[in-house]
Scaffold this active site. Structure first.
Site, short mmCIF file in Angstrom:
data_model
loop_
_atom_site.label_atom_id
_atom_site.label_comp_id
_atom_site.label_asym_id
_atom_site.label_seq_id
_atom_site.Cartn_x
_atom_site.Cartn_y
_atom_site.Cartn_z
N HIS A 155 7.10 -7.98 10.74
CA HIS A 155 8.12 -7.47 9.60
C HIS A 155 9.21 -8.30 9.44
CE1 HIS A 155 7.31 -3.30 11.49
NE2 HIS A 155 6.71 -3.80 12.23
N HIS B 224 1.49 -8.68 13.77
CA HIS B 224 2.24 -9.09 12.24
C HIS B 224 3.99 -8.85 12.62
CE1 HIS B 224 2.19 -4.48 14.08
NE2 HIS B 224 3.22 -4.60 13.76
P1 DGP Z 1 4.54 -1.70 14.18
O1 DGP Z 1 5.33 -0.63 15.04
O2 DGP Z 1 5.91 -3.32 14.93
O3 DGP Z 1 3.48 -2.36 15.48
O4 DGP Z 1 4.55 -1.83 12.94
C1 DGP Z 1 3.32 -1.04 12.74
C2 DGP Z 1 4.00 -1.04 10.78
O5 DGP Z 1 2.64 -0.69 9.78
C3 DGP Z 1 5.03 0.28 11.16
O6 DGP Z 1 5.84 -0.29 10.13
C4 DGP Z 1 4.15 1.26 9.75
C5 DGP Z 1 3.17 0.19 8.98
N1 DGP Z 1 1.49 0.45 8.83
C6 DGP Z 1 1.19 1.30 9.96
N2 DGP Z 1 0.16 2.00 9.15
C7 DGP Z 1 -0.24 1.48 7.57
C8 DGP Z 1 -0.76 1.86 6.37
O7 DGP Z 1 -1.91 2.33 6.96
N3 DGP Z 1 -0.35 0.96 5.93
C9 DGP Z 1 0.73 0.08 5.68
N4 DGP Z 1 0.95 -1.05 4.66
N5 DGP Z 1 1.20 -0.32 6.62
C10 DGP Z 1 0.90 1.19 8.01
#
Ligand code: DGP
Length: 133
Positions: A101, A99
């Site tokens: 950001h 992913h």
């Molecule tokens: P990273 O730490 O770079 O792997 O970012 C993962 C991101 O994913 C973190 O900023 C929070 C987001 N995240 C985790 N679980 C969920 C979810 O269930 N829904 C959404 N929309 N975001 C999520």
């Protein structure tokens, strides 16, 4: 069944706030809400991170990152974006589905999206010799 939380979002098993979607990618609001407008762009095909993501999928993800970023600038009164990615747990990756950001920026928003690095420890020439391909 895949145990990946982002695969469950793609499948619709977990709800998400979709910003943009096409056949290969999805952009949706990050629940972490680190800043206003924090968006994640993911491939619909599961890859862990930059290391295993196939070229065609990488291309599609970056095209969606550009589409969403341009939309933020042209239609949502933002001025710029920071793009962040963590690949591997050592880099802070918490969700093992590739992913990017998107952190939308305004000129005077006072967001610190760039780490305060402590500075390099080694001579740039020796580091360069050790890492060039
Ligand atoms: P990273 O730490 O770079 O792997 O970012 C993962 C991101 O994913 C973190 O900023 C929070 C987001 N995240 C985790 N679980 C969920 C979810 O269930 N829904 C959404 N929309 N975001 C999520």
């Amino acid at each position: 069944m895949c145990d990946c939380i982002f695969c469950k979002i793609i499948a619709g098993d977990i709800p998400s706030m979709k910003v943009y979607e096409d056949d290969k990618t999805l952009a949706f609001m990050d629940v972490a809400k680190d800043v206003d407008g924090h968006i994640l762009v993911i491939p619909k095909k599961h890859f862990k991170n930059i290391f295993d993501c196939e070229a065609d999928t990488l291309n599609s993800v970056m095209q969606t990152v550009q589409t969403v970023s341009q939309h933020l600038i042209m239609n949502c009164e933002y001025d710029g974006v920071n793009l962040l990615n963590a690949s591997d747990e050592s880099a802070g990756q918490s969700v093992p589905h590739f992913h990017i950001h998107i952190i939308p920026r305004k000129g005077n928003d006072r967001i610190n999206a760039w780490p305060d690095f402590e500075g390099a420890n080694n001579d740039i020439n020796s580091v360069y010799e050790s890492l060039k391909i």
